[in-house]
Write an enzyme that holds these catalytic residues in place. Sequence first.
Site, PDB file in Angstrom:
ATOM      1  N   SER A  16       2.434  -5.688  14.005  1.00  0.00           N
ATOM      2  CA  SER A  16       2.264  -5.500  15.446  1.00  0.00           C
ATOM      3  C   SER A  16       2.093  -6.844  16.150  1.00  0.00           C
ATOM      4  CB  SER A  16       1.016  -4.655  15.722  1.00  0.00           C
ATOM      5  OG  SER A  16       1.152  -3.391  15.138  1.00  0.00           O
TER       6      SER A  16
HETATM    7  N1  SAH Z   1      -0.880  -2.656  11.461  1.00  0.00           N
HETATM    8  C1  SAH Z   1       0.247  -2.994  10.641  1.00  0.00           C
HETATM    9  C2  SAH Z   1       1.396  -2.176  11.184  1.00  0.00           C
HETATM   10  C3  SAH Z   1       2.522  -2.034  10.275  1.00  0.00           C
HETATM   11  S1  SAH Z   1       3.835  -1.061  10.956  1.00  0.00           S
HETATM   12  C4  SAH Z   1       0.510  -4.483  10.784  1.00  0.00           C
HETATM   13  O1  SAH Z   1       0.349  -4.980  11.883  1.00  0.00           O
HETATM   14  O2  SAH Z   1       0.884  -5.128   9.810  1.00  0.00           O
HETATM   15  C5  SAH Z   1       3.334   0.550  10.506  1.00  0.00           C
HETATM   16  C6  SAH Z   1       3.154   0.747   9.049  1.00  0.00           C
HETATM   17  O3  SAH Z   1       2.876   2.121   8.829  1.00  0.00           O
HETATM   18  C7  SAH Z   1       4.361   0.396   8.205  1.00  0.00           C
HETATM   19  O4  SAH Z   1       3.991  -0.566   7.270  1.00  0.00           O
HETATM   20  C8  SAH Z   1       4.751   1.719   7.558  1.00  0.00           C
HETATM   21  O5  SAH Z   1       5.263   1.538   6.261  1.00  0.00           O
HETATM   22  C9  SAH Z   1       3.430   2.458   7.592  1.00  0.00           C
HETATM   23  N2  SAH Z   1       3.521   3.931   7.535  1.00  0.00           N
HETATM   24  C10 SAH Z   1       4.339   4.756   8.213  1.00  0.00           C
HETATM   25  N3  SAH Z   1       4.107   6.046   7.877  1.00  0.00           N
HETATM   26  C11 SAH Z   1       3.094   6.029   6.964  1.00  0.00           C
HETATM   27  C12 SAH Z   1       2.413   7.034   6.231  1.00  0.00           C
HETATM   28  N4  SAH Z   1       2.713   8.325   6.363  1.00  0.00           N
HETATM   29  N5  SAH Z   1       1.427   6.657   5.398  1.00  0.00           N
HETATM   30  C13 SAH Z   1       1.117   5.339   5.240  1.00  0.00           C
HETATM   31  N6  SAH Z   1       1.735   4.345   5.869  1.00  0.00           N
HETATM   32  C14 SAH Z   1       2.722   4.681   6.742  1.00  0.00           C
END
Ligand code: SAH
Length: 298
Positions: free
Chosen positions: A133
Amino acid sequence: MEGPVCQVAWGCYVLLVISIGAHCAMSSDNLACPSTSDLRTQPVAALDKEGIGPAMMSIPMIACSTSLSEHHSGGSGTNKNKQMVEQLQRYGVISSKKVVEVMETIDRALFVPDGTPAYVDSPMAIGYNATISAPHMHATCLQLLEENLQPGMHALDVGSGTGYLTACFATMVGPQGRAIGVEHIPELVAASIKNIEKSAAASLLKGGSLSVHAGDGREGWPEHAPYDAIHVGAAAPEIPQPLIDQLKPGGRMVIPVGKIFQDLQVVDKNLDGSVSIRNETAVRYVPLTSRDAQLKGY
Ligand code: SAH
């Protein structure tokens, strides 16, 4: 005739830049700042309806112009990270001292893939159709959860991706607290652990108050529930019930909800167990979904 034509052209240019800026302000996870040639893919008109706060409106000037690291070419990574945090304060995104402290402590550069500009206020691709993000969204979520990230408290980071926010949460709740990241792409879990090991939160990982797990975050992580703070880093079509169940009375969850149009919702569990929900701001995150759907591109 040249003067007025020039003024009109300049006016259009300024409007265009503001439109791009507005878009970047509400984008959080899955959209990088567009170049002007990308504009046809951006739902700019729709954004006007979504109410973007004045502080967020000013941030795109960082995000869409030049990276902070390009602006401040001198100094170490730590200094550049500090300058990014100062910029977020200057633009009114961060007002909390604790959020300043933690964002200065956890260097964002350790969490972005090599070659990615670390201090630009924009989401960045991290592989597997996921993104880290934008700094202003990390700051916003940390600030919304601050009261529920006191030393000794329990925090859950669903969709922990790079592990950046999990590391921030662990730093805030300290060694007596507990910070759990849940991420469904095992490769991202492994990479996030490596990132954390290089960061100021390494000792918390080693000491066991910080851990990252592979799993479906829609189920939460019951082992360390109930949580004072839950952050969800991907947009859910609706709030998963297990996450509400795992929130402590007095606890707070911050979760993007929606499909194309999403709101960052603040979910407070009251002491009597009832739940109050409010919309904080319009956002755009990658979906909280199944691993298969994500790897196929949703
Ligand atoms: N806060 C993190 C955001 C990553 S993007 C950062 O800033 O690094 C969102 C993340 O959610 C991705 O890595 C994706 O793989 C994960 N995601 C999506 N659906 C998910 C689920 N059902 N369970 C666990 N992770 C999930």
